[in-house]
Design an enzyme around this catalytic site. Sequence first.
Site, PDB file in Angstrom:
ATOM      1  N   GLY B  14     -22.988  27.776  47.600  1.00 19.14           N
ATOM      2  CA  GLY B  14     -24.254  27.133  47.273  1.00 19.14           C
ATOM      3  C   GLY B  14     -24.462  27.285  45.769  1.00 19.14           C
ATOM      4  N   PHE B 116     -46.401  23.249  39.273  1.00 22.61           N
ATOM      5  CA  PHE B 116     -45.969  23.785  40.553  1.00 22.61           C
ATOM      6  C   PHE B 116     -46.865  24.944  40.929  1.00 22.61           C
ATOM      7  CE2 PHE B 116     -42.467  23.627  43.582  1.00 22.61           C
ATOM      8  CZ  PHE B 116     -41.999  22.355  43.362  1.00 22.61           C
ATOM      9  N   GLN B 240     -41.131  33.631  53.548  1.00 27.37           N
ATOM     10  CA  GLN B 240     -42.109  32.661  53.055  1.00 27.37           C
ATOM     11  C   GLN B 240     -42.274  31.484  54.007  1.00 27.37           C
ATOM     12  OE1 GLN B 240     -41.349  30.099  49.354  1.00 27.37           O
ATOM     13  NE2 GLN B 240     -43.020  31.447  48.800  1.00 27.37           N
ATOM     14  N   HIS B 242     -43.632  27.827  53.957  1.00 29.50           N
ATOM     15  CA  HIS B 242     -44.014  26.778  53.015  1.00 29.50           C
ATOM     16  C   HIS B 242     -45.115  25.947  53.653  1.00 29.50           C
ATOM     17  CE1 HIS B 242     -43.805  23.311  50.410  1.00 29.50           C
ATOM     18  NE2 HIS B 242     -42.978  23.940  49.613  1.00 29.50           N
ATOM     19  N   LEU B 252     -38.937  19.748  54.851  1.00 25.69           N
ATOM     20  CA  LEU B 252     -39.830  20.094  53.764  1.00 25.69           C
ATOM     21  C   LEU B 252     -40.342  18.884  52.995  1.00 25.69           C
ATOM     22  CD1 LEU B 252     -40.650  22.907  52.586  1.00 25.69           C
ATOM     23  CD2 LEU B 252     -39.323  22.199  50.618  1.00 25.69           C
ATOM     24  N   GLU B 255     -43.591  21.001  47.236  1.00 24.46           N
ATOM     25  CA  GLU B 255     -44.823  21.360  46.560  1.00 24.46           C
ATOM     26  C   GLU B 255     -45.062  20.427  45.368  1.00 24.46           C
ATOM     27  OE1 GLU B 255     -45.470  25.613  46.596  1.00 24.46           O
ATOM     28  OE2 GLU B 255     -45.516  25.479  44.413  1.00 24.46           O
ATOM     29  N   ARG B 286     -47.916  29.904  47.767  1.00 24.28           N
ATOM     30  CA  ARG B 286     -47.612  29.360  49.086  1.00 24.28           C
ATOM     31  C   ARG B 286     -48.226  30.145  50.230  1.00 24.28           C
ATOM     32  NH1 ARG B 286     -41.370  27.546  47.899  1.00 24.28           N
ATOM     33  NH2 ARG B 286     -41.998  25.807  46.602  1.00 24.28           N
ATOM     34  N   HIS B 353     -39.409  29.119  55.487  1.00 27.16           N
ATOM     35  CA  HIS B 353     -38.756  28.510  54.342  1.00 27.16           C
ATOM     36  C   HIS B 353     -37.794  29.418  53.606  1.00 27.16           C
ATOM     37  CE1 HIS B 353     -38.271  25.716  51.121  1.00 27.16           C
ATOM     38  NE2 HIS B 353     -38.855  26.477  50.224  1.00 27.16           N
ATOM     39  N   ARG B 394     -42.343  34.365  46.981  1.00 31.11           N
ATOM     40  CA  ARG B 394     -41.652  33.698  45.887  1.00 31.11           C
ATOM     41  C   ARG B 394     -42.474  32.514  45.391  1.00 31.11           C
ATOM     42  NH1 ARG B 394     -38.512  29.047  45.617  1.00 31.11           N
ATOM     43  NH2 ARG B 394     -38.347  28.783  47.857  1.00 31.11           N
TER      44      ARG B 394
HETATM   45  C1  LIG Z   1     -35.922  22.360  51.870  1.00 29.67           C
HETATM   46  C2  LIG Z   1     -35.885  23.375  50.774  1.00 29.67           C
HETATM   47  C3  LIG Z   1     -36.441  23.089  49.535  1.00 29.67           C
HETATM   48  C4  LIG Z   1     -36.413  24.012  48.498  1.00 29.67           C
HETATM   49  N1  LIG Z   1     -36.959  23.668  47.297  1.00 29.67           N
HETATM   50  C5  LIG Z   1     -36.885  24.555  46.274  1.00 29.67           C
HETATM   51  C6  LIG Z   1     -37.391  24.218  44.994  1.00 29.67           C
HETATM   52  O1  LIG Z   1     -37.895  23.124  44.780  1.00 29.67           O
HETATM   53  N2  LIG Z   1     -37.290  25.098  44.002  1.00 29.67           N
HETATM   54  C7  LIG Z   1     -36.714  26.317  44.203  1.00 29.67           C
HETATM   55  O2  LIG Z   1     -36.624  27.058  43.255  1.00 29.67           O
HETATM   56  N3  LIG Z   1     -36.219  26.664  45.398  1.00 29.67           N
HETATM   57  C8  LIG Z   1     -36.285  25.811  46.449  1.00 29.67           C
HETATM   58  N4  LIG Z   1     -35.780  26.170  47.662  1.00 29.67           N
HETATM   59  C9  LIG Z   1     -35.090  27.437  47.837  1.00 29.67           C
HETATM   60  C10 LIG Z   1     -33.695  27.367  47.306  1.00 29.67           C
HETATM   61  O3  LIG Z   1     -33.189  26.062  47.432  1.00 29.67           O
HETATM   62  C11 LIG Z   1     -32.735  28.255  48.052  1.00 29.67           C
HETATM   63  O4  LIG Z   1     -33.280  29.503  48.177  1.00 29.67           O
HETATM   64  C12 LIG Z   1     -31.450  28.382  47.278  1.00 29.67           C
HETATM   65  O5  LIG Z   1     -30.899  27.113  47.088  1.00 29.67           O
HETATM   66  C13 LIG Z   1     -30.447  29.260  47.965  1.00 29.67           C
HETATM   67  O6  LIG Z   1     -29.192  29.144  47.308  1.00 29.67           O
HETATM   68  P1  LIG Z   1     -27.965  30.012  47.700  1.00 29.67           P
HETATM   69  O7  LIG Z   1     -26.887  29.658  46.775  1.00 29.67           O
HETATM   70  O8  LIG Z   1     -28.384  31.415  47.773  1.00 29.67           O
HETATM   71  O9  LIG Z   1     -27.611  29.595  49.197  1.00 29.67           O
HETATM   72  P2  LIG Z   1     -27.163  28.215  49.849  1.00 29.67           P
HETATM   73  O10 LIG Z   1     -27.283  27.076  48.953  1.00 29.67           O
HETATM   74  O11 LIG Z   1     -27.841  28.147  51.147  1.00 29.67           O
HETATM   75  O12 LIG Z   1     -25.631  28.412  50.074  1.00 29.67           O
HETATM   76  C14 LIG Z   1     -25.099  29.270  51.018  1.00 29.67           C
HETATM   77  C15 LIG Z   1     -23.611  29.158  50.954  1.00 29.67           C
HETATM   78  O13 LIG Z   1     -23.038  30.220  51.665  1.00 29.67           O
HETATM   79  C16 LIG Z   1     -22.055  29.753  52.525  1.00 29.67           C
HETATM   80  N5  LIG Z   1     -21.990  30.665  53.653  1.00 29.67           N
HETATM   81  C17 LIG Z   1     -22.987  31.043  54.463  1.00 29.67           C
HETATM   82  N6  LIG Z   1     -22.521  31.889  55.386  1.00 29.67           N
HETATM   83  C18 LIG Z   1     -21.211  32.043  55.143  1.00 29.67           C
HETATM   84  C19 LIG Z   1     -20.172  32.783  55.751  1.00 29.67           C
HETATM   85  N7  LIG Z   1     -20.391  33.538  56.815  1.00 29.67           N
HETATM   86  N8  LIG Z   1     -18.940  32.681  55.250  1.00 29.67           N
HETATM   87  C20 LIG Z   1     -18.678  31.906  54.184  1.00 29.67           C
HETATM   88  N9  LIG Z   1     -19.614  31.200  53.571  1.00 29.67           N
HETATM   89  C21 LIG Z   1     -20.866  31.267  54.049  1.00 29.67           C
HETATM   90  C22 LIG Z   1     -22.454  28.363  52.861  1.00 29.67           C
HETATM   91  O14 LIG Z   1     -21.341  27.601  53.185  1.00 29.67           O
HETATM   92  C23 LIG Z   1     -23.075  27.902  51.557  1.00 29.67           C
HETATM   93  O15 LIG Z   1     -22.074  27.378  50.735  1.00 29.67           O
HETATM   94  C24 LIG Z   1     -35.821  25.259  48.710  1.00 29.67           C
HETATM   95  C25 LIG Z   1     -35.268  25.560  49.947  1.00 29.67           C
HETATM   96  C26 LIG Z   1     -35.304  24.640  50.980  1.00 29.67           C
HETATM   97  C27 LIG Z   1     -34.734  25.010  52.298  1.00 29.67           C
END
Ligand SMILES: Cc1cc2nc3c(=O)[nH]c(=O)nc-3n(C[C@H](O)[C@H](O)[C@H](O)COP(=O)(O)OP(=O)(O)OC[C@H]3O[C@@H](n4cnc5c(N)ncnc54)[C@H](O)[C@@H]3O)c2cc1C
Lengths: 257, 584, 157, 126
Positions: B14, B116, B240, B242, B252, B255, B286, B353, B394
């Site tokens: 991610g 925001f 959290q 939302h 979602l 916001e 939130r 969320h 958050r």
């Molecule tokens: C609908 C929505 C809207 C949002 N809007 C905002 C916003 O406007 N502004 C903001 O700041 N935040 C926002 N957030 C929060 C933010 O997007 C997330 O918290 C953030 O993107 C998380 O990123 P990450 O890289 O930690 O995880 P993710 O992007 O969820 O990535 C997780 C990764 O881990 C991998 N993975 C998971 N389990 C395993 C495993 N067992 N083995 C191998 N790989 C695995 C998956 O394949 C994926 O690639 C939003 C969240 C949501 C759900």
Amino acid sequence: MSTPTLDKHSAALDAAENSAFETITVTLRVRRFNPEVSDEVSWVDYQLEMDPKERVLDALHKVKWEIDGSLTFRRSCAHGICGSDAMRINGRNRLACKTLLKDINPEKPITIEPIKGMAVLKDLVVDMEPFFQAYRDVMPFLITKGNEPTRERRQSAEDRERFDDTTKCILCAACTSSCPVFWNDGQYFGPAAIVNAHRFIFDSRDEGGEQRLEILNDKEGVWRCRTTFNCTDACPRGIEVTKAIQEVKRALITRRF
Amino acid sequence: MQIHKYDTVIVGAGGAGMRAAIEATKRSRTAVLTKLYPTRSHTGAAQGGMAAALANVEEDNWEWHTFDTIKGGDYLVDQDAAEILAKEAIDAVLDLEKMGLPFNRTPNGTIDQRRFGGHTRNHGEAAVRRACYAADRTGHMILQTLYQNCVKEGVEFFNEFYVLDLLLTEVDGVKRTAGVVAYELATGEIHVFQAKAVVFASGGTGKFFKVTSNAHTLTGDGQAVAYRRGLPLEDMEFFQFHPTGIWRMGILLTEGARGEGGILRNKDGERFMEKYAPVMKDLASRDVVSRAIYTEIREGRGCGPEGDHVYLDLTHLPPEQLDAKLPDITEFARTYLGIEPYTDPVPIQPTAHYAMGGIPTNVQGEVLADNTTVVPGLYAAGEVACVSVHGANRLGTNSLLDINVFGRRAGIAAAKFAAENDFVELPENPSELVVSQVESLRESTGNERVAEIRKALQETMDTNAMVFRTEQTLKQAVEDIAELKQRYKNVSVQDKGKRYNTDLLEAIELGNLLDLAEVLAVSALARKESRGGHYREDYPNRDDVNFMRHTMAYREVGEDGTESIRLDYKPVVQTRYQPMERKY
Amino acid sequence: MSAETPVDAVATSATTFSPDNPAPVIEPPRARSKRTPRATRTNFEMYGWLFMRLSGIVLVVLVLGHLLIQLVLDGGVTKIGFAFVAGRWASPFWQLWDLCMLWLAMLHGANGLRTVINDYAERDTTRFWLKWLLYTATVFTVFLGTLVIFTFDPNIQ
Amino acid sequence: MPAGTLYRGREGMWSWVAHRVTGVLIFFFLFVHVLDTSLVRVSPQAYDNVVATYKNPIVNLMEYGLVAAILFHALNGLRVIAVDFWAKGPRYQRQMLWSVVGIWIVLMAGAFYPVLQHTLRTLFGS
Ligand SMILES: Cc1cc2nc3c(=O)[nH]c(=O)nc-3n(C[C@H](O)[C@H](O)[C@H](O)COP(=O)(O)OP(=O)(O)OC[C@H]3O[C@@H](n4cnc5c(N)ncnc54)[C@H](O)[C@@H]3O)c2cc1C
Ligand code: HEM
Ligand code: SF4
Ligand code: F3S
Ligand code: FES
């Protein structure tokens, strides 16, 4: 403060809110294939009680969770943003999570097949590697020359707007696998790769356009497109794919003369 | 079983994982393991924006941003970390721009910014425009841009590899990182990745709630794996909700919609947020807005035949503005509700969320084995981690920031660690745990089904551990989860094959959800106060005397093999800001 | 090497990269895959594509004009016969018209068929032979047609 | 039918199928047409004999089909060119296709009598 809008409750809002959970029987006709079990493909019908306002993905989940756990498909976000679940629903490429049952005539059996032109690995799962390879081949990243500025690169709102449409791509492959040219030998770069090249070719900050155009000038490049518009019709993000392809073609022509 | 050797292994692709990978790949031999194709990660669902005090459109500075973050987190934030977050935000945004991210622009060509929730000028005076955005698909653009740069840097991805175990080897009495074990979806094969440094970036865990904005794949695998290996989980009770998820579906609506001027209304058409947050109104933080919505609903002012939702009203905004700034969410309303947001208000309800808690780390991204000791070679970043910059709640746009700032930090630190240290020997029979887990599920003849248990879990979490909690509901949740864990022992899968066996993996994911839900409920039960996202009706006030501290939950296994949760606490780092009452 | 060059920058380049000596950034374009076409560096496909459009526009006039005269005006097909042809080819204008039409239509059609073959022929050998057949037929037809137009003799026999 | 269903493309796809089929048809016709015309180099009789067979009602009907094919290919070809070179072309491709079909129907109706008059006369007298 604007006046409350609630007295003019529209029919659409009423319909959305009064959705007492009423179900109808739908038939999912799924094209199944599991090489561990048999080399043969089969079509299997599943009868489900579903609310027509549910998604095709919900129906697939219902099959997987309640009837046959071995039914295999990819999915993640469930709202059309991750690009996992492009499949052929009633003969057309769509995202299962963005297609409501009521919009595809649930009275008749709903056929579900994997997307075309890619090797099927199991049920609805296809080999995405060649697709991503074509994407990587167009150098889908910003290429700049010279020193980095200390602050952001400036870009006018108009210049930003120029490639806005093609930034929406989620790499779901609905377009590429709907393209009759791609079905033939899978060598054509395909609309998705061109869309992503377009996103950079028309970015005013980018300086690698020439190289990308050269790549797409190839035998398997943009010139293979026959403007069949299947890609544009299939794109769940509403990207005007064919238009983007035409713009790349025109850019090639104008820069070559 | 196959064994691979890499300097640095990153789990998850991610935003956090790929930001780390870009740094780590330049400095060490790096592999990224991800259970989804990188561009399918849920970062792509983020809509609204990414905070940074660029001051492109109005006066702003990182110090105000720090304050807002701390206050938003109800003072449970580690202030040193928040300071880093706000300070490095500016470069984080500029870096993304240089990598090619197409931000929306101001008339003079700089990055545009919008309002925001909870982001204010001069310590709460008024809303400030701090969120950098690309329409309402900022997360999508971040994910795409980072993937593009991974392609550019030649990052090595192992797609559709599920990491199911973390390998720790004890060397001279110190637990050190030896690698991870992964399951390859395509073949069912088990792979051991020996690594000098491991970065967990596997995202959130929202799927234990029913109404959630989270993807089906957000099952807290990283948290569960670490927890099972004896590492603590921090602040898991803080989840959290939302305010604006599409009614019943949880999809979602950013916001940013309220940032652009959208208004929440109850069934009488009243703009009820004026009562709860006179200054910030709809843009209060939130937790405040979500509670306000549920209060309206409980007091009979909810909309619809069952009075179980309220409206997000965008009808007074010009359609051109909606098209330009909020195209995707208006499309969601049309697709999933059949409603035209130009003319109709959109039915919404709070949706689960974001996990504020997670694997505890310090500001370098190093994972903590207790309140102070780091696990050498182990890092975490993103939603899986708890730094803690979000404290008890958050702020919107701070997570996209978090994944970039701390993803980068963790990537650099991990590669540096890998360069300076040697491989640790793998434990004997490294894949033992995973093999037995997989085999026992495959061979089980039990009569329980994954979907039923998961559904029951989601029901109890929604009823008992959502926005409003009490001793009684939380006890109920703990009880229900314990029962479900018993049932889980009897779970079996129908697909016994090796190829793309998602049936099997859903079962494993459910196991993770159950463990984490239990930690959440138990931690919440012990926190007898209300703070940020954790609201106890029986203890409606914040209690700084007893609870100004982070919860640390450990899994304990007794002599007889019984599992239990041990709770411990960790002090909050305070530098400049004294806790104050939180008003918006 | 100048005095400022840090010593370790040279020393470490042999084996591993360290945080302070990151691996060199590889300039794009990157290593291509097997699937990646070798850069053709010719504009053949582009010219082919352009030719289809340009010839198409000209053909609209030529072919539709031809059809109009042959099939619609003056009693349609009924009138057609040796005499009619002789009458028309007496004028260099019609000779030129038919010549252009012949060349353009054949090249347009042949190029069109080339894409069709490229699309549907799966094996390289099939593709080769089909194209060979196409090109031979095209050259033959164009040649024959040209010959006929130029060497036409209204007083044959 | 385990093989999979036909892709249900829309106007764009079917118009392309028709364009391709008509294009190939015309090419083969042209090939034959050049051959028969070259008989003018052999002798007037040989040519007139062949042309006489064209006046046979069946061939005449096929001729009408050929006109149909050429007209469609030509009109749709112009549409394709518009899609390629006119910036708004892709957006209006569907409308343009329906215009093509409309014009094609009108022209085909117009060509009905002129092209088939010979046949009509032989069959029904004049
Ligand atoms: C609908 C929505 C809207 C949002 N809007 C905002 C916003 O406007 N502004 C903001 O700041 N935040 C926002 N957030 C929060 C933010 O997007 C997330 O918290 C953030 O993107 C998380 O990123 P990450 O890289 O930690 O995880 P993710 O992007 O969820 O990535 C997780 C990764 O881990 C991998 N993975 C998971 N389990 C395993 C495993 N067992 N083995 C191998 N790989 C695995 C998956 O394949 C994926 O690639 C939003 C969240 C949501 C759900
Ligand atoms: C009358 C005017 C004509 C016009 C305006 C016209 C236009 C076009 C155009 C624009 C294309 C390219 C289509 C694409 O790239 O998608 C095309 C393709 C083609 N044309 Fe024509 N054409 C005409 C006449 C002819 C004639 C006389 C022939 C036969 C000899 C012919 C045979 C073909 C063939 C075989 C193709 C390839 C079809 C495909 O690849 O799908 N055309 N035509
Ligand atoms: S262009 Fe559209 S259909 Fe094609 S991959 Fe991108 S989002 Fe999917
Ligand atoms: S479907 Fe294919 S032919 Fe062109 S217009 Fe789209 S790429
Ligand atoms: S599940 Fe993400 S696009 Fe459908």
